[in-house]
Design a protein around this motif. Structure first.
Motif, PDB file in Angstrom:
ATOM      1  N   ASP A 173       0.843  -1.193   0.000  1.00  0.00           N
ATOM      2  CA  ASP A 173       0.000   0.000   0.000  1.00  0.00           C
ATOM      3  C   ASP A 173       0.883   1.250   0.000  1.00  0.00           C
ATOM      4  OD1 ASP A 173      -1.788   2.038   0.391  1.00  0.00           O
ATOM      5  OD2 ASP A 173      -2.949   1.010   1.935  1.00  0.00           O
ATOM      6  N   LEU A 174       0.874   1.977  -1.103  1.00  0.00           N
ATOM      7  CA  LEU A 174       1.653   3.211  -1.237  1.00  0.00           C
ATOM      8  C   LEU A 174       0.744   4.433  -1.352  1.00  0.00           C
ATOM      9  CD1 LEU A 174       4.422   2.168  -3.820  1.00  0.00           C
ATOM     10  CD2 LEU A 174       4.594   2.222  -1.335  1.00  0.00           C
ATOM     11  N   THR A 175      -0.507   4.289  -0.949  1.00  0.00           N
ATOM     12  CA  THR A 175      -1.446   5.391  -1.148  1.00  0.00           C
ATOM     13  C   THR A 175      -1.074   6.637  -0.362  1.00  0.00           C
ATOM     14  OG1 THR A 175      -2.867   4.406   0.557  1.00  0.00           O
ATOM     15  CG2 THR A 175      -3.371   3.884  -1.744  1.00  0.00           C
ATOM     16  N   ASP A 176      -0.280   6.467   0.722  1.00  0.00           N
ATOM     17  CA  ASP A 176       0.118   7.637   1.500  1.00  0.00           C
ATOM     18  C   ASP A 176       1.414   8.268   0.992  1.00  0.00           C
ATOM     19  OD1 ASP A 176       1.612   5.432   2.211  1.00  0.00           O
ATOM     20  OD2 ASP A 176       1.908   6.087   4.286  1.00  0.00           O
ATOM     21  N   VAL A 177       2.076   7.646   0.029  1.00  0.00           N
ATOM     22  CA  VAL A 177       3.310   8.201  -0.550  1.00  0.00           C
ATOM     23  C   VAL A 177       2.917   9.222  -1.615  1.00  0.00           C
ATOM     24  CG1 VAL A 177       5.404   7.686  -1.834  1.00  0.00           C
ATOM     25  CG2 VAL A 177       4.571   6.081  -0.103  1.00  0.00           C
TER      26      VAL A 177
END
Length: 771
Positions: A173-177
């Motif tokens: 999960d890279l949605t916060d990057v």
């Protein structure tokens, strides 16, 4: 291969030189027919001329042209002038078409020695001046698939509109990057997103660079109807104001596109890069991302130039990440220079059209730091993908760019010697040798022409399972990983990487049988100029390797097809644009010199046309291949690459995509008086020089010129060819016809090369007419 002048050429299966067919031999055959010929004679230069003995297979390609009604007979005049005969249409076979409309014709009777071909109207495209007609013609003329199968569309409709919970399984999960996309203003599909942060690499400083690429392989399954259509197209085709996509719009602009503000599936290349620009570690993994901003190149360039400006303040949270991206870009650029990659800037133009599809203006594309930043990030990810696949010894498609061929190297050496460049090229040159010449000549006034010749000596890049490296970029292994929405080879690379991450092996949907496929592939490798090195790497290919070779050749051929179709549309638009300027005068630069004339690019409009040798004045001109110049025997007047001339638009042939110029009177008088222009400066002649004595070198002013490359074309095959130019008022007889040469209409610089920079590499043109 037919020719607009009525003759033709037979392209041999064994890769040997083409065989010339005179017009009378072309009566019973058409462009693209397969024939058997017998060589009946050779001309003075040893070139073969043939006679058709058997027609093996008629081409099933449709013919596009204008329906005409003349003297009570319906006929179609082919738009592609390589079809040298009009097609008769019987009464009742015209369908709903009206006279003057553009139609698609299906042949019902082939041509005969004393009879024209006969056909029927299969499709009506519309009137010649309808908006977008040039694109409708091009996609059919070049066989570009432009309609998806119903099975593929049904599969696309069944796909979800957004990322589902089940799609997230097994992904990081890279949605916060804060990943962002950086593309052009007119981009609609976003393949790649980037993010960079400082990191410690070993004992020194460095960066962590993330390149996230749309995960098309999750939705386009191996061997599915969508996959079949994507393979058939192999690439998206870009025209002014329109794109023929490789995938249906639901995927290319929606589900697969990394649009801002929505979650998307991606494949990530996660890299650690040190202060010298060397990738010290990398890993690939599937992920879910959320694009935090859709930037344009213009916006990023503005932010980098002024980090306190209004645009930077509007995106204050993302500015530090953009600065980190710029820092890693400078390190990667330093590494590029250290390894000696060839860096030749080409002048690329873009056509700006109005709502009706007419050209408003043609302007050069401005490359900013933002363009180069994204380019270096993509190159780094592509190299990591190639190294990852090579380390696991798994077959895949590499993007290979071989060393220049020996014959092109010899032409380049002769040219460099003729223009006074002292640097020498060894028999096995490295990219560093080319880059050294580019740097050493950067301040010369004729630098653009020298760099153009450097670029012309390069080979075309292509796709192959045999990794022979990328010469221009100076990489031992290179592939395409970063554009799976618009390039099928990238989709295959994604599938291979995914299989390797699972300790599995990827298998192509269909494999050819060894026998006939082996022979065809060997022939096509020879035709495409595959080197001995590539041939040796093949060894005894397995059935699997043959499948990858077939895929590579297919993708390479369709890439060329897309380039040719795009150039054809641009040429059409430029001809319509110049048709309104008949009789107007412009200044221009000679961008190619051939035995039959000069190709001149207008300085203000970026449009190229031909000044035929019969327009140069009343004397004989000798073509010097070494110097790339035409030189008058009586006056010594010279025209060479970079010559500045003033021309008048004299003729525009829309069907032939041809623009003809003539030198204006002042220029003709300058030639007759022994004055010409060489590389932008007036040449100086010895008094009484008759063209046979020595000519003093032209005076040049010292000035800095930006390097510009302009094509991977041959600029001519003959040296010392004598050609007579007709005096004003006399009939303009092509001088080359008297010496057995056959002037071609197409520009040698019409096929530009981007092979050094990766994605595309274009064809060879020029010299003796071939196509």
């Amino acid at each position: 291969m037919g020719h607009r002048d009525g003759h033709g050429f037979v392209v041999r299966d064994d890769g040997q030189p083409d065989i010339y067919l005179p017009p009378n031999e072309m009566r019973a055959v058409l462009h693209r027919d397969r024939v058997r010929v017998r060589v009946v004679r050779h001309d003075r230069r040893g070139r073969p001329e043939g006679r058709v003995t058997e027609i093996l297979q008629r081409s099933d390609a449709p013919i596009i042209g204008r329906l005409l009604f003349e003297h009570g007979v319906w006929l179609v005049a082919p738009e592609d002038k390589r079809y040298g005969q009009d097609v008769l249409i019987p009464k009742g076979a015209t369908g709903a078409a009206q006279s003057g409309q553009v139609v698609v014709v299906e042949l019902t009777e082939p041509p005969a020695l004393y009879g024209q071909p006969v056909g029927r109207v299969k499709e009506v495209l519309g009137d010649i001046d309808d908006p977008g007609m040039e694109i409708e013609i091009a996609v059919r003329k070049y066989g570009v698939p432009h309609q998806f199968s119903e099975a593929a569309m049904a599969e696309a409709r069944a796909l979800p509109d957004k990322v589902r919970a089940v799609d997230r399984r097994g992904r990081i999960d890279l949605t916060d990057v804060p990943l962002v996309t950086i593309d052009g203003e007119d981009a609609r599909d976003f393949d790649d997103a980037v993010y960079c942060e400082p990191a410690r690499v070993g004992r020194g400083k460095g960066w962590r660079l993330l390149v996230a690429i749309a995960d098309v392989s999750h939705y386009v399954r191996n061997g599915s109807p969508l996959d079949v259509d994507a393979y058939d197209r192999a690439t998206s085709v870009y025209f002014p104001r329109r794109v023929i996509p490789m995938l249906p719009e639901k995927l290319s602009n929606g589900l697969c596109s990394l649009n801002p503000g929505v979650d998307r599936l991606c494949m990530v290349c996660d890299m650690l890069i040190d202060a010298k620009g060397q990738v010290q570690a990398y890993q690939f993994y599937p992920a879910v991302m959320h694009s935090h901003q859709r930037f344009t190149y213009t916006e990023v360039a503005a932010i980098l130039q002024n980090t306190r400006g209004p645009l930077a303040q509007r995106h204050a949270a993302l500015v530090p990440h953009l600065l980190h991206l710029h820092d890693v870009y400078r390190a990667l650029l330093a590494a590029r220079e250290a390894r000696g990659a060839v860096d030749l800037e080409t002048v690329e133009t873009q056509i700006v059209c109005d709502e009706a599809g007419r050209i408003e203006r043609i302007e050069p594309r401005t490359r900013t730091e933002a363009h180069r930043l994204i380019e270096e990030a993509m190159l780094a990810a592509n190299v990591c993908a190639a190294e990852f696949i090579a380390a696991h010894h798994h077959p895949a498609l590499y993007r290979v760019h071989e060393r220049p061929a020996p014959d092109k190297l010899e032409v380049l050496r002769e040219y460099l010697k003729a223009v006074g460049v002292t640097a020498t090229l060894p028999d096995m040159p490295s990219p560093r040798d080319f880059q050294a010449i580019a740097k050493a000549t950067a301040e010369r006034p004729d630098a653009p022409q020298i760099h153009q010749m450097l670029l012309r000596s390069m080979q075309q890049a292509m796709y192959s399972p045999h990794n022979v490296g990328h010469f221009g970029l100076a990489f031992d292994a290179y592939t395409h990983f970063t554009s799976p929405i618009r390039r099928y080879p990238d989709l295959l690379v994604h599938r291979v990487i995914k299989a390797l991450l699972k300790d599995e092996r990827y298998h192509l949907p269909m494999l050819p049988t060894p026998g006939e496929a082996q022979a065809k592939l060997t022939k096509r490798l020879q035709e495409r100029g595959a080197s001995d090195a590539m041939q040796r790497t093949r060894g005894r290919p397995t059935n699997e390797v043959l499948g990858w070779e077939a895929a590579g050749l297919h993708c390479s051929a369709n890439e060329r097809r897309a380039d040719e179709a795009s150039r054809d549309v641009e040429a059409w638009l430029k001809c319509k644009y110049m048709r309104e300027r008949l009789g107007e005068e412009f200044t221009g630069t000679v961008t190619a010199v051939t035995s039959f004339g000069l190709f001149v690019t207008l300085d203000a409009l970026y449009v190229e046309g031909l000044v035929h040798i019969t327009e140069l004045g009343g004397e004989y001109f000798r073509y010097d291949e070494r110097r790339q110049e035409l030189r008058g025997e009586r006056t010594g007047a010279r025209f060479t690459l970079g010559s500045k001339v003033t021309v008048q638009v004299s003729r525009v042939d829309l069907d032939g995509r041809r623009i003809d110029f003539r030198l204006v009177r002042d220029a003709q008088m300058a030639v007759s008086e022994g004055r010409a222009v060489v590389a932008g400066e007036p040449a100086e002649f010895d008094e009484g020089d008759d063209g046979r004595g020595p000519v003093r070198r032209a005076r040049r002013t010292e000035r800095s010129t930006r390097a510009a490359g302009d094509g991977a074309s041959d600029s001519g095959k003959r040296g010392g060819k004598k050609a007579r130019a007709a005096a004003p008022g006399r009939a303009a007889v092509p001088a080359t016809a008297r010496s057995g040469a056959k002037p071609r209409a197409a520009s040698p610089t019409g096929a530009q090369s981007a092979s050094v920079l990766g994605p595309s590499a274009r064809g060879r043109r020029g010299g003796r007419p071939r196509r």
